[in-house]
Design a protein around this motif. Structure first.
Motif, PDB file in Angstrom:
ATOM      1  N   LEU A  32       0.837  -1.199   0.000  1.00  0.00           N
ATOM      2  CA  LEU A  32       0.000   0.000   0.000  1.00  0.00           C
ATOM      3  C   LEU A  32       0.869   1.245   0.000  1.00  0.00           C
ATOM      4  CD1 LEU A  32      -2.950   1.214   0.410  1.00  0.00           C
ATOM      5  CD2 LEU A  32      -2.309   1.334   2.835  1.00  0.00           C
ATOM      6  N   CYS A  33       1.883   1.274   0.870  1.00  0.00           N
ATOM      7  CA  CYS A  33       2.753   2.444   0.986  1.00  0.00           C
ATOM      8  C   CYS A  33       3.634   2.605  -0.249  1.00  0.00           C
ATOM      9  CB  CYS A  33       3.612   2.329   2.244  1.00  0.00           C
ATOM     10  SG  CYS A  33       2.650   2.418   3.780  1.00  0.00           S
ATOM     11  N   GLU A  34       4.079   1.515  -0.828  1.00  0.00           N
ATOM     12  CA  GLU A  34       4.863   1.604  -2.059  1.00  0.00           C
ATOM     13  C   GLU A  34       4.032   2.218  -3.178  1.00  0.00           C
ATOM     14  OE1 GLU A  34       6.182  -2.362  -2.784  1.00  0.00           O
ATOM     15  OE2 GLU A  34       7.444  -2.425  -0.978  1.00  0.00           O
ATOM     16  N   GLY A  35       2.760   1.842  -3.239  1.00  0.00           N
ATOM     17  CA  GLY A  35       1.867   2.435  -4.225  1.00  0.00           C
ATOM     18  C   GLY A  35       1.654   3.914  -3.981  1.00  0.00           C
ATOM     19  N   ALA A  36       1.527   4.288  -2.705  1.00  0.00           N
ATOM     20  CA  ALA A  36       1.350   5.702  -2.361  1.00  0.00           C
ATOM     21  C   ALA A  36       2.565   6.515  -2.793  1.00  0.00           C
ATOM     22  CB  ALA A  36       1.119   5.849  -0.855  1.00  0.00           C
ATOM     23  N   GLU A  37       3.752   5.954  -2.616  1.00  0.00           N
ATOM     24  CA  GLU A  37       4.965   6.637  -3.040  1.00  0.00           C
ATOM     25  C   GLU A  37       5.026   6.782  -4.562  1.00  0.00           C
ATOM     26  OE1 GLU A  37       8.394   7.834  -1.285  1.00  0.00           O
ATOM     27  OE2 GLU A  37       6.391   8.558  -0.844  1.00  0.00           O
ATOM     28  N   LYS A  38       4.592   5.765  -5.260  1.00  0.00           N
ATOM     29  CA  LYS A  38       4.562   5.831  -6.725  1.00  0.00           C
ATOM     30  C   LYS A  38       3.638   6.961  -7.182  1.00  0.00           C
ATOM     31  CE  LYS A  38       4.128   2.762 -10.731  1.00  0.00           C
ATOM     32  NZ  LYS A  38       3.824   1.372 -11.163  1.00  0.00           N
ATOM     33  N   ARG A 252      -0.667   3.927   7.458  1.00  0.00           N
ATOM     34  CA  ARG A 252      -1.775   3.517   6.592  1.00  0.00           C
ATOM     35  C   ARG A 252      -2.678   4.704   6.280  1.00  0.00           C
ATOM     36  NH1 ARG A 252      -3.881  -1.145   4.832  1.00  0.00           N
ATOM     37  NH2 ARG A 252      -2.440  -2.342   6.144  1.00  0.00           N
ATOM     38  N   ILE A 253      -2.942   5.531   7.282  1.00  0.00           N
ATOM     39  CA  ILE A 253      -3.758   6.728   7.057  1.00  0.00           C
ATOM     40  C   ILE A 253      -3.091   7.625   6.017  1.00  0.00           C
ATOM     41  CG2 ILE A 253      -4.607   8.861   8.116  1.00  0.00           C
ATOM     42  CD1 ILE A 253      -4.780   7.227  10.781  1.00  0.00           C
ATOM     43  N   VAL A 254      -1.791   7.880   6.196  1.00  0.00           N
ATOM     44  CA  VAL A 254      -1.056   8.730   5.265  1.00  0.00           C
ATOM     45  C   VAL A 254      -1.148   8.170   3.847  1.00  0.00           C
ATOM     46  CG1 VAL A 254       1.247   9.549   4.610  1.00  0.00           C
ATOM     47  CG2 VAL A 254       0.526   9.631   7.011  1.00  0.00           C
ATOM     48  N   ALA A 255      -0.916   6.876   3.711  1.00  0.00           N
ATOM     49  CA  ALA A 255      -0.921   6.256   2.385  1.00  0.00           C
ATOM     50  C   ALA A 255      -2.292   6.348   1.729  1.00  0.00           C
ATOM     51  CB  ALA A 255      -0.482   4.797   2.492  1.00  0.00           C
ATOM     52  N   PHE A 283       7.150   9.628   5.357  1.00  0.00           N
ATOM     53  CA  PHE A 283       7.655  10.331   4.185  1.00  0.00           C
ATOM     54  C   PHE A 283       8.053   9.347   3.081  1.00  0.00           C
ATOM     55  CE2 PHE A 283       8.993  13.620   7.499  1.00  0.00           C
ATOM     56  CZ  PHE A 283       7.833  14.353   7.311  1.00  0.00           C
ATOM     57  N   ARG A 284       8.047   8.050   3.390  1.00  0.00           N
ATOM     58  CA  ARG A 284       8.216   7.024   2.374  1.00  0.00           C
ATOM     59  C   ARG A 284       6.888   6.321   2.093  1.00  0.00           C
ATOM     60  NH1 ARG A 284      13.087   6.082   5.448  1.00  0.00           N
ATOM     61  NH2 ARG A 284      12.016   4.434   6.596  1.00  0.00           N
ATOM     62  N   ARG A 308      18.271  17.478   7.467  1.00  0.00           N
ATOM     63  CA  ARG A 308      19.192  16.353   7.291  1.00  0.00           C
ATOM     64  C   ARG A 308      18.431  15.090   6.885  1.00  0.00           C
ATOM     65  NH1 ARG A 308      20.744  15.880  12.230  1.00  0.00           N
ATOM     66  NH2 ARG A 308      22.200  17.621  12.075  1.00  0.00           N
ATOM     67  N   MET A 309      17.327  14.803   7.593  1.00  0.00           N
ATOM     68  CA  MET A 309      16.537  13.608   7.294  1.00  0.00           C
ATOM     69  C   MET A 309      15.944  13.669   5.891  1.00  0.00           C
ATOM     70  SD  MET A 309      13.112  12.124   9.226  1.00  0.00           S
ATOM     71  CE  MET A 309      12.234  13.686   9.061  1.00  0.00           C
ATOM     72  N   LEU A 310      15.399  14.816   5.529  1.00  0.00           N
ATOM     73  CA  LEU A 310      14.711  14.940   4.238  1.00  0.00           C
ATOM     74  C   LEU A 310      15.695  14.841   3.080  1.00  0.00           C
ATOM     75  CD1 LEU A 310      12.232  17.741   5.307  1.00  0.00           C
ATOM     76  CD2 LEU A 310      11.660  15.353   4.802  1.00  0.00           C
ATOM     77  N   HIS A 311      16.892  15.376   3.245  1.00  0.00           N
ATOM     78  CA  HIS A 311      17.902  15.226   2.209  1.00  0.00           C
ATOM     79  C   HIS A 311      18.294  13.762   2.063  1.00  0.00           C
ATOM     80  CE1 HIS A 311      19.263  19.715   2.320  1.00  0.00           C
ATOM     81  NE2 HIS A 311      18.361  19.494   1.404  1.00  0.00           N
ATOM     82  N   GLU A 312      18.420  13.062   3.173  1.00  0.00           N
ATOM     83  CA  GLU A 312      18.747  11.640   3.114  1.00  0.00           C
ATOM     84  C   GLU A 312      17.667  10.834   2.405  1.00  0.00           C
ATOM     85  OE1 GLU A 312      19.427  10.537   7.153  1.00  0.00           O
ATOM     86  OE2 GLU A 312      21.421  11.482   7.255  1.00  0.00           O
ATOM     87  N   LEU A 313      16.417  11.293   2.519  1.00  0.00           N
ATOM     88  CA  LEU A 313      15.294  10.617   1.874  1.00  0.00           C
ATOM     89  C   LEU A 313      15.162  11.002   0.391  1.00  0.00           C
ATOM     90  CD1 LEU A 313      12.599  10.916   4.711  1.00  0.00           C
ATOM     91  CD2 LEU A 313      13.781   8.836   3.960  1.00  0.00           C
ATOM     92  N   GLY A 314      15.972  11.950  -0.063  1.00  0.00           N
ATOM     93  CA  GLY A 314      15.970  12.318  -1.468  1.00  0.00           C
ATOM     94  C   GLY A 314      15.010  13.428  -1.852  1.00  0.00           C
ATOM     95  N   PHE A 315      14.499  14.145  -0.870  1.00  0.00           N
ATOM     96  CA  PHE A 315      13.573  15.249  -1.173  1.00  0.00           C
ATOM     97  C   PHE A 315      14.332  16.524  -1.518  1.00  0.00           C
ATOM     98  CE2 PHE A 315      10.586  12.638   1.357  1.00  0.00           C
ATOM     99  CZ  PHE A 315       9.507  12.638   0.491  1.00  0.00           C
ATOM    100  N   GLN A 316      13.660  17.394  -2.263  1.00  0.00           N
ATOM    101  CA  GLN A 316      14.195  18.693  -2.636  1.00  0.00           C
ATOM    102  C   GLN A 316      13.457  19.757  -1.816  1.00  0.00           C
ATOM    103  OE1 GLN A 316      13.474  19.010  -6.815  1.00  0.00           O
ATOM    104  NE2 GLN A 316      14.616  17.139  -7.304  1.00  0.00           N
ATOM    105  N   LEU A 317      14.191  20.545  -1.019  1.00  0.00           N
ATOM    106  CA  LEU A 317      13.590  21.577  -0.191  1.00  0.00           C
ATOM    107  C   LEU A 317      13.613  22.930  -0.891  1.00  0.00           C
ATOM    108  CD1 LEU A 317      15.107  20.619   3.266  1.00  0.00           C
ATOM    109  CD2 LEU A 317      12.949  19.913   2.272  1.00  0.00           C
TER     110      LEU A 317
END
Length: 317
Positions: A32-38, A252-255, A283-284, A308-317
């Protein structure tokens, strides 16, 4: 029904219906979460939205929202004070801008704002706009046309007004104003050209169907900034003994919200510090925004840690 077909349907631009959303409650969490990320990557890319808030007027609120430490109905450890000075709020905005945060929100307790306070708030908004390039938001309760007009003229960019929960469950949460009043206030803000930030809080005793129903109301209203709050039970409130939702349930709620609101900024807000990973798993799982720094009556997470966390996760701020 199959998860993959629902993911593809959303990617193709066809919204999920309620039956499909309820089906998502039964799907194993990780797929479910992988689909939400997609879905998140497809519609939003890796852009991440961070805001900071200032509790500009605290306590003595005449509303009886059962989760809120600022209500006059409950005896809580919350600090009470009138509207902060222009300089104090401006200094918070400057700190926010220097830190690299692009969005700043002025939040006050109470049902609404009086005329003299509104004049001061408008002056503060003009000052922030003059001194910084911040995108300015405000959470000022249930407002009238003339108040929205004044805020628009002052340069305010966005109005915040949480729905909190679903229409069915709202009367169990608050009795001093109605769901319809909130919805009408949101629609009025939109008529004045404001974008609106609106979401809810989870762990009040609502069902998963209630959560889904709220997401559909937000979709109907066209809300694209959605705070997702995890109840942090505060001593003295009616919900002080509510169990905190498990991290898996919150994920699950987030997804599911991502499937229903594919283009929205899903913003982890209150209660994020209760998560063992400060929200990284969410965030994943479709979330792509947050409130950084301290919140209204609870402590938050410093922006330097979030960055720091968000950069590690690959997000652009």
């Amino acid at each position: 029904m199959h998860l993959e077909s629902i993911i593809q349907q959303v990617l193709d631009g066809t919204p999920v219906d309620k039956e499909q959303a309820l089906f998502l409650v039964t799907v194993p969490l990780e797929p479910l979460c992988e689909g939400a990320e997609k879905i998140r990557r497809h519609f939003c890319g890796n852009v991440f939205d961070v805001c900071a808030i200032v509790n500009a007027r605290s306590g003595r609120c005449p509303e009886d929202c059962k989760f809120c430490a600022q209500s006059v109905y409950y005896v809580t450890p919350v600090q009470e004070y009138p509207l902060l000075s222009e300089e104090k709020i401006l200094e918070q905005a400057r700190l926010c801008a220097r830190a690299g945060i692009h969005r700043f929100s002025i939040v006050i307790s109470g049902r609404s704002v009086e005329s003299k306070e509104l004049e001061r708030i408008c002056k503060i908004i003009r000052g922030i706009k003059k001194e910084t390039e911040l995108y300015v938001c405000a959470s000022l309760g249930i407002l009238e046309e003339s108040q929205y007009r004044s805020l628009r003229e002052a340069g305010l960019d966005r109005i915040h007004n949480n729905l909190e929960t679903a229409p069915r469950f709202f009367p169990f949460v608050c009795s001093t104003h109605t769901y319809e009043e909130k919805v009408n206030a949101i629609r009025l803000a939109q008529r004045f050209g404001f974008s609106v930030c609106s979401g809810g809080i989870f762990g009040l005793g609502e069902t998963m169907e209630d959560r889904i129903d709220m997401a559909f109301v937000l979709r109907e209203l066209g809300i694209l900034s959605v705070p997702l709050n995890l109840l942090d039970p505060i001593s003295g409130t009616p919900y002080e003994k509510n169990p905190v939702l498990s991290e898996k349930e919150f994920r699950r709620i987030v997804a599911i919200f991502r499937y229903i609101l594919p283009q929205a900024y899903l913003r982890l807000a209150g209660g994020r510090r209760l998560l063992s990973d400060k929200g990284a798993a969410c965030f994943r799982s479709g979330a792509n925004a947050t409130i950084s720094g301290n919140l209204l009556t609870t402590s938050g997470i410093p922006f330097v840690e979030d960055r720091r966390m968000l950069h590690e996760l690959g997000f652009q701020l």
